[in-house]
Scaffold this motif. Structure first.
Motif, PDB file in Angstrom:
ATOM      1  N   LYS A  58      -1.265   0.069  -4.239  1.00 27.69           N
ATOM      2  CA  LYS A  58      -2.560   0.697  -3.976  1.00 27.69           C
ATOM      3  C   LYS A  58      -2.346   1.766  -2.920  1.00 27.69           C
ATOM      4  O   LYS A  58      -1.831   1.479  -1.833  1.00 27.69           O
ATOM      5  CB  LYS A  58      -3.585  -0.342  -3.505  1.00 27.69           C
ATOM      6  CG  LYS A  58      -5.007   0.201  -3.401  1.00 27.69           C
ATOM      7  CD  LYS A  58      -6.004  -0.921  -3.089  1.00 27.69           C
ATOM      8  CE  LYS A  58      -7.435  -0.406  -3.074  1.00 27.69           C
ATOM      9  NZ  LYS A  58      -8.416  -1.488  -2.799  1.00 27.69           N
ATOM     10  N   PHE A  88      -6.253  -3.621   0.151  1.00 28.53           N
ATOM     11  CA  PHE A  88      -6.488  -4.464  -1.012  1.00 28.53           C
ATOM     12  C   PHE A  88      -7.698  -5.355  -0.796  1.00 28.53           C
ATOM     13  O   PHE A  88      -7.992  -5.786   0.330  1.00 28.53           O
ATOM     14  CB  PHE A  88      -5.270  -5.353  -1.275  1.00 28.53           C
ATOM     15  CG  PHE A  88      -4.116  -4.637  -1.910  1.00 28.53           C
ATOM     16  CD1 PHE A  88      -4.083  -4.422  -3.280  1.00 28.53           C
ATOM     17  CD2 PHE A  88      -3.050  -4.191  -1.143  1.00 28.53           C
ATOM     18  CE1 PHE A  88      -3.009  -3.768  -3.869  1.00 28.53           C
ATOM     19  CE2 PHE A  88      -1.978  -3.537  -1.715  1.00 28.53           C
ATOM     20  CZ  PHE A  88      -1.956  -3.326  -3.092  1.00 28.53           C
ATOM     21  N   GLU A 119      -8.863  -8.035  -6.358  1.00 25.64           N
ATOM     22  CA  GLU A 119      -7.854  -7.223  -7.034  1.00 25.64           C
ATOM     23  C   GLU A 119      -6.561  -8.014  -7.226  1.00 25.64           C
ATOM     24  O   GLU A 119      -5.944  -7.971  -8.294  1.00 25.64           O
ATOM     25  CB  GLU A 119      -7.582  -5.952  -6.224  1.00 25.64           C
ATOM     26  CG  GLU A 119      -8.769  -4.999  -6.182  1.00 25.64           C
ATOM     27  CD  GLU A 119      -8.582  -3.855  -5.204  1.00 25.64           C
ATOM     28  OE1 GLU A 119      -9.227  -2.809  -5.383  1.00 25.64           O
ATOM     29  OE2 GLU A 119      -7.782  -3.996  -4.251  1.00 25.64           O
ATOM     30  N   ASN A 177       0.829  -1.205   0.000  1.00 23.08           N
ATOM     31  CA  ASN A 177       0.000   0.000   0.000  1.00 23.08           C
ATOM     32  C   ASN A 177       0.864   1.255   0.000  1.00 23.08           C
ATOM     33  O   ASN A 177       0.943   1.987   0.992  1.00 23.08           O
ATOM     34  CB  ASN A 177      -0.922   0.020   1.218  1.00 23.08           C
ATOM     35  CG  ASN A 177      -2.081  -0.933   1.094  1.00 23.08           C
ATOM     36  OD1 ASN A 177      -2.195  -1.887   1.849  1.00 23.08           O
ATOM     37  ND2 ASN A 177      -2.971  -0.686   0.143  1.00 23.08           N
TER      38      ASN A 177
END
Length: 582
Positions: A558, A564, A568, A533
């Motif tokens: 992300k 998440f 995905e 992330n």
């Protein structure tokens, strides 16, 4: 009957969303279900949309769900903001007060329950969270006596009259929705849980409990999201064991107080987030130079600056590894589960004293604040290791000082605390000789630097990387850290059914990087996906730097503030599999 279900409640911050979720999930936990929660909340104290999502399962889970079965909405914004997650024929339980409307294209069953009206009939709108909870519980067809028991425990301290009115709100909410729905919804009936006792807690609470178990008796800290719960837990817990918590004026004071307490012989820690970690950097350097143990918890959030203080991110890695000026030995640990938050905190204290250096425990907002089920903790696993702590120093010749920074083969010198006879020595943040006296000798400087950094070569931690049941020749290796672990595992199980073989390595020791342990798994994989992330691939860069094989490594990043989803990662695996198959 179904084995899992997802439920979400949304409304304005300060409207009772949190308490509704807490009682609803506590009751489910009592029945033995596995739970995994996610909080979406505003950085404002009151107002702004907030929602809590709970995934309920008869089997262990460590990820939020891709979709949603039931949405409880206190306002139209909650429907507009969250309805897209509903699966077809999902359910919205909405307060009839605001005349709820389904957004265009949403195929869901809408039940306008007079939530506010029920609450006001009982004397105050505060009861609406219980009316909403009762409605949710009734749709699942679960026994109300279990829920009412959770209500009694939540409100018992306020007296029997308050408990009775809350239970009445639950009953009326349940009756109202069942009348609208025609009874419990058949496709939402959960299979019975195993009934086994489980912990249900956030990572911050597990860290705080681990600190108590490790013998920590002092915490100086400054409140900051998402770290404050560590402090709040210890405010209540430490006095029971002769310890205390001090709220400091800032994070600089918090870190230096923790260093001072450790120098005096007490086990102490502090906890913060990215902005606080930045303020602590000079003090962390002091701990490295003076070889004083200290444990620092960094609960990562969206940055830089104030950034997204209530949202998920994993972007402090480089700061933890490289943030201090100069070069010092330090250890950065990254737990990935609630249980690891507990055990790794104990290990962090042991490592700090064994190697006489700062240890940073790195979590992220989802792991820190996402409430989830955990196995019962094994207190027999607790071992306290105070390292080379000297309680009886040898007698010294006249005018001699104790060699606190003595040159040794492994870089670890004998350590004394103030008051130990014959343990007198000097402590300073400038370069020093073996007794701590300031020294600018070029020979001494090089030897001292080598001595301190030598410790990094000998550091041993429990499970520097974690790989469960590895495949011998996997198509893809997925690497992650922190809260991404459960999401990766769920995605792996989905693609395994499609014939794609994967391995999953969780990096638990960020610094010094466990290159030799990770390298064999990287070499065997055709492709490596690093899931994190942040926007720049900080973990992937560490792997490229220390392990190599940069041509194999693909980033999956992300950084929009959300964790998440399994779908995905599943999609990314499929895309890369198709790419190399071509």
């Amino acid at each position: 009957m179904i084995s899992q279900l997802s439920w979400k409640i949304g409304g304005q911050q300060g409207e009772g969303v949190e308490s509704t979720d807490r009682i609803f999930s506590t009751a489910l936990n009592r029945l033995g279900y596995y739970l995994y929660g996610y909080r979406h909340f505003s950085s404002r104290i009151k107002g702004g949309h907030t929602n809590n999502k709970i995934r309920i399962s008869t089997k262990p889970i460590r990820a939020i769900s891709d979709d949603l079965d039931i949405l409880v909405a206190f306002d139209q914004e909650s429907i507009d903001f969250n309805a897209h997650e509903l699966r077809d024929n999902g359910v919205i339980v909405a307060d009839a007060k605001f005349n709820p409307v389904l957004p265009e294209g949403i195929k869901a069953r809408l039940f306008p329950v007079p939530i506010t009206a029920i609450a006001e009939e009982l004397g105050t709108s505060l009861f609406k969270n219980m009316a909403a909870s009762g409605a949710s519980w009734a749709l699942l067809g679960l026994p109300l006596d279990v829920f009412n028991k959770a209500v009694e425990e939540e409100f018992g301290r306020k007296g029997a009259a308050v408990v009775e009115k809350n239970i009445e709100a639950v009953r009326k909410g349940a009756e109202s929705v069942l009348e609208l729905a025609g009874g419990p919804i058949a496709d939402f009936q959960l299979e019975p849980a195993d009934g086994k006792q489980k912990l249900f807690m956030i990572g911050n609470d597990a860290i705080a409990l681990g600190a108590v178990a490790a013998g920590c008796r002092f915490m100086p800290a400054y409140p900051i999201t998402p770290a404050s719960e560590v402090m709040e837990y210890l405010i209540k817990a430490l006095p029971k064991f002769g310890g205390t918590v001090i709220q400091t004026e800032d994070e600089i004071a918090a870190c230096t107080m923790a260093i001072g307490a450790n120098y005096a012989g007490a086990r102490a820690l502090t906890a913060s987030a990215g902005p606080g970690l930045s303020l602590m950097m000079e003090a962390i350097g002091l701990a490295g130079m003076t070889e004083t143990p200290v444990v620092i918890v960094d609960t990562q959030r969206g940055g830089p600056s104030t950034g997204l203080p209530t949202k998920q991110e994993q972007s402090d890695l480089n700061a933890m590894v490289y943030g201090t000026h100069g070069e010092i030995p330090k250890i950065v640990l990254s737990p990935s589960t609630i249980e690891e938050c507990f055990y790794d905190t104990i290990e962090a204290f042991n490592l700090a004293e064994k190697y006489q250096c700062p240890v940073i425990l790195m979590t992220d907002l989802q792991l820190s604040l996402g409430k989830q089920s955990a196995e019962m903790l094994d207190y027999n696993r607790i071992v306290i290791d105070r390292g080379a702590l000297v309680t009886e120093a040898p007698e010294l010749e006249a005018n001699q000082l104790f060699k606190r920074y003595e040159f040794t083969a492994n870089g670890i010198s004998p350590r004394v605390i103030p008051g130990v006879k014959h343990g007198l020595h000097h402590v300073t943040g400038v370069e020093h000789d073996q007794t701590g006296r300031p020294s600018e000798s070029t020979e001494n400087r090089q030897k001292m630097m080598d001595k301190r950094l030598e410790k990094l070569k000998h550091i041993q931690v429990t499970d520097a990387i974690k790989v469960d049941a590895p495949n011998e020749n996997p198509d893809i290796l997925i690497i992650g850290m922190g809260s991404t672990g459960g999401t990766i595992d769920e995605a792996r199980s989905r693609v395994a059914a499609q014939g794609i073989t994967t391995n999953h390595a969780t990096v638990r020791l960020i610094h010094p990087f466990p290159a030799e342990q990770l390298r064999p798994y990287v070499e065997k994989a055709k492709t490596v996906i690093v899931v994190e992330n942040n926007a720049t691939g900080q973990l992937a860069d560490q792997i490229k730097l220390h392990v190599g094989h940069a041509d194999k490594i693909k980033n999956m990043l992300k950084y929009n503030g959300n964790p998440f989803l399994p779908a995905e990662i599943e999609q990314k695996i499929k895309e890369l599999t198709l790419a190399w198959q071509r």
